[in-house]
Design a protein around this motif. Sequence first.
Motif, short mmCIF file in Angstrom:
data_model
loop_
_atom_site.label_atom_id
_atom_site.label_comp_id
_atom_site.label_asym_id
_atom_site.label_seq_id
_atom_site.Cartn_x
_atom_site.Cartn_y
_atom_site.Cartn_z
N GLN A 179 4.10 -0.65 -9.75
CA GLN A 179 3.34 -0.49 -8.55
C GLN A 179 2.21 -1.35 -8.53
O GLN A 179 2.03 -2.05 -9.65
N SER A 181 -0.80 -0.59 -7.92
CA SER A 181 -1.95 0.17 -8.28
C SER A 181 -2.55 -0.34 -9.46
O SER A 181 -4.00 -0.31 -9.71
N ARG A 205 11.47 -1.86 -10.08
CA ARG A 205 11.68 -0.42 -10.55
C ARG A 205 13.58 -0.58 -10.79
O ARG A 205 14.28 -1.16 -10.27
N GLN A 219 4.79 -4.46 -2.09
CA GLN A 219 3.70 -3.40 -1.71
C GLN A 219 2.47 -3.87 -1.51
O GLN A 219 2.30 -5.08 -1.84
N GLU A 221 -1.58 -2.95 -2.09
CA GLU A 221 -2.20 -1.71 -2.34
C GLU A 221 -3.74 -1.90 -1.73
O GLU A 221 -3.90 -3.09 -1.16
N GLY A 293 1.49 6.35 0.49
CA GLY A 293 0.74 7.20 -0.37
C GLY A 293 -0.83 6.76 -0.64
O GLY A 293 -1.17 5.54 -0.34
N PHE A 317 -4.79 3.26 -1.38
CA PHE A 317 -3.57 3.53 -0.72
C PHE A 317 -2.66 2.58 -1.23
O PHE A 317 -3.06 1.44 -1.74
N GLY A 318 -1.30 2.84 -0.78
CA GLY A 318 -0.33 1.74 -1.31
C GLY A 318 0.98 2.08 -0.35
O GLY A 318 1.59 3.06 -0.27
N1 PHE Z 1 1.22 3.42 -6.21
C1 PHE Z 1 1.91 4.35 -5.46
C2 PHE Z 1 3.45 4.20 -5.47
O1 PHE Z 1 3.87 3.12 -5.81
C3 PHE Z 1 1.26 4.43 -4.03
C4 PHE Z 1 -0.15 4.68 -4.05
C5 PHE Z 1 -1.22 3.82 -4.18
C6 PHE Z 1 -0.34 6.16 -3.83
C7 PHE Z 1 -2.58 4.44 -4.12
C8 PHE Z 1 -1.85 6.55 -3.84
C9 PHE Z 1 -2.85 5.53 -3.89
O2 PHE Z 1 4.24 5.20 -4.91
#
Ligand code: PHE
Length: 348
Positions: A179, A181, A205, A219, A221, A293, A317-318
Amino acid sequence: MEDFLSRVPQILKRAQASAEKIKNLADLERFFDEFLSKKSAVSEFSKNLKNVPADQKKEMGAAVGKLRDALLQIFESLRDQLEAAELTKKLETEWIDVTKNFPIRNGALHPVSQVQEQVEEIFSSMGFEIADGPHIETEWHNFDALNIPASHPARDMQDTFWLQRDGENPNKNFVLRTQTSDVQIRKMLKHGAPARLIAPGRVFRNEDVDASHDAVFYQVEGLLVDKNISLAHLKGTIETMLSRLFEKETVIRFRPGYFPFVEPGLEVDFRCTLCSGKGCKTCKNTGWIEFMGAGMVHRNVLQNCNIDPEVFSGFAFGFGLTRLAMMKYSIGDIRLLSSQKIDFLSQF
Ligand code: PHE
């Protein structure tokens, strides 16, 4: 030799007359044979100079030299002219159209890159920095720092490609990041608060590939940490972003969701842009499209990055950039995006 001196003007005249008739390099060669080669009159005279009486040698020598120079000058200037003309002719007649029979195709940006550029543009205009992080990440940045403890099922939730996992120390175990994140962590550790950034990038993944899943995808972020930040700011930011991206007023809704690094955690949907919420195939008749998310950054995450949760709060958020591009361009199969098929890619 007297005889020679009287012949000089005659030879020159003849040379000039024949020079005027020269039309090409072959003619010029004949001119050379006649007036400058070993068989020519000038060469004969030079050879005979040794037989000339000593008192006349100087005068004769000078006369032969002068004649040779004059003839050479005629020859060289003609040669230069003819060679230049020949080259021009060659350039005009002997060229190849390298584009002939080849279809010309303009290069274009990949649809995912196009949407990424648009998203970056919109967030930049709202004061967000564009950040990036490494694809090879430590277990600590990808999981632990994000409040995902070792025993936590979330670690298995995201099927991880492990590169090195041979010890207890999460700083010495490496993964392909699952991710974006991790960039939250890297940025907050380095620059502290306030922070306002998006991080578009590739994630990995270990999943079975099908029409809607690929092992590599993109993604975006988002992170905003400052004083007095609330979910209202998140709502405004995302609605603005989507409205500008779709060029149409777009509303979102929050549903409760769970991600260990946010509290409260949310699932964010936007109202289907195709049917405006009435229900259609794309939104499976719900009127809403699952988008991302998000949530308020968990206090443990802030603390892991040496930020005081009593002073600062933030949202994160992502969302899937690949999925967004598929939606925007109505692409039904994710595998097409990495297929490198020019016919497919050139449509965008
Ligand atoms: N990293 C999460 C995912 O890959 C997405 C996410 C990012 C959720 C930041 C909340 C905050 O699913």
